[in-house]
Design an enzyme around this catalytic site. Sequence first.
Site, PDB file in Angstrom:
ATOM      1  N   LYS A 153      -0.206  11.826   5.299  1.00 23.49           N
ATOM      2  CA  LYS A 153       0.595  10.680   6.519  1.00 23.49           C
ATOM      3  C   LYS A 153       0.674   9.455   5.473  1.00 23.49           C
ATOM      4  O   LYS A 153       1.863   9.387   6.264  1.00 23.49           O
ATOM      5  CB  LYS A 153      -1.151  10.149   7.478  1.00 23.49           C
ATOM      6  CG  LYS A 153      -0.403   9.090   8.450  1.00 23.49           C
ATOM      7  CD  LYS A 153      -1.000   7.991   7.656  1.00 23.49           C
ATOM      8  CE  LYS A 153      -2.358   7.762   7.477  1.00 23.49           C
ATOM      9  NZ  LYS A 153      -2.977   6.373   6.948  1.00 23.49           N
ATOM     10  N   LYS A 155       0.652  -1.013  -0.242  1.00 24.40           N
ATOM     11  CA  LYS A 155       0.121   0.052  -0.287  1.00 24.40           C
ATOM     12  C   LYS A 155       0.927   1.032  -0.307  1.00 24.40           C
ATOM     13  O   LYS A 155       0.608   2.318  -0.409  1.00 24.40           O
ATOM     14  CB  LYS A 155      -1.373  -0.269   0.983  1.00 24.40           C
ATOM     15  CG  LYS A 155      -1.900   0.986   0.774  1.00 24.40           C
ATOM     16  CD  LYS A 155      -2.757   1.539   0.117  1.00 24.40           C
ATOM     17  CE  LYS A 155      -3.037   2.876   0.083  1.00 24.40           C
ATOM     18  NZ  LYS A 155      -4.680   2.622   0.817  1.00 24.40           N
TER      19      LYS A 155
END
Length: 303
Positions: A240, A172
Site C-alpha cells: 500500500k 513517511k
Amino acid sequence: MSKNIAVIGLGIMGLPMAKNLVGAGFAVSGYNRSPEKAKALAAAGGTAAGSIAEAVAEADVIITMVPDSPDVEAVLTGDDGILANARAGTTWIDASTIRPDTAIELARQAREAGLKPLDAPVSGGEQGAIDGVLSIMVGGEQADFDAMAEVFDAVGKTIVRVGPSGSGQTVKAANQLIVAVNIQALAEAVAFLEAYGVDTTAALQVLGGGLAGSKVLDQKGQKMLDRSFEPGFRLQLHHKDMGIVTSAAREAGVATPLAASVAQLVAATVQQGNGHLDHSGLFTLVEQLSSGSGDSGSTRNVA
C-alpha cells in the site's frame, strides 16, 4: 500528565504505543475493531472502549493508527467517528500512513470542526513501538506540535515537525521508499552470499560495521538467514505504501525508477499470497527467482 488520550487502532503498532502512554502516566482509552486488543490495553492499565464515540468523548488527545486512507477517513467522518463525537479543541494525531493529499483534506475538515490536526506517521517497526523509540515525522501547526511534546516523547525518540499538514505523510512516503529499496538490496546480498557458501552471519556482522550498515540490515538480516518472517510490518501494508510513493511521485513529476521496480517486486510477493509476511519476506521472491524452480522453501518457519 493530566491529558486523557484515546487511541483508535490497537494493532501491531497501536497497542504498544498505547501501553507506553499508560506507562507515561496518561489516562488512555482504546478502541479496536477486534475487542481482544482493547482488552489487552485494559490489562496494561488503560480502558477498553466499546466504540470510537465512547473512546473519544472525554479525550484531550486522539491518536489514530489504522491501515489506510479510507480507514482514517471512516474513523474521522463516520457517524460513530471523531468529528461527530470529539470535543472542540481536541488534538487529533493521525499516526497512520496514508496519502499526503488525503491527510491535507482530512486536516481541513478537522480544523473546520474545531479540532487541532497533526499528521504524524511513525517509523521503527513493532520493536520501535514496544521500546518507545519511534521516529515520528509530523505535519501541522507549530503550536499544536509543541503542545504535544509529552505525548510524542512517550512513544518516540526522534520527533520532528517537517512542515504544514500533509508534510508528515510526504516524509513517511520517502521513508518507505528508502526502506523498501534497502530491504530488496539486502535480500539480494543475502542470496548472493549464500550462493557462495560464506558464513552469512559473519558476513552480515562485518557489513553492518561498514558503509553498508543500516537499521534494515540490523533488524532484517537475521530474519532472512532464518527464513523467519513473523510480521513486524506486513508486506501488504508496504505494498500500500509503495502505491502512495509511486502515485505521489508521478503527480509531482519526479522520476523514481528504483521505487517503481521495488514496488513491482513487493506487489508480486503479495500476489503470491505472502502479504501477511514481514516486509523482509521480499527475500522469498529473490530466492525463488534465483533458484529458477518456481517454488521457494523460504516460507518455512513463517508465522
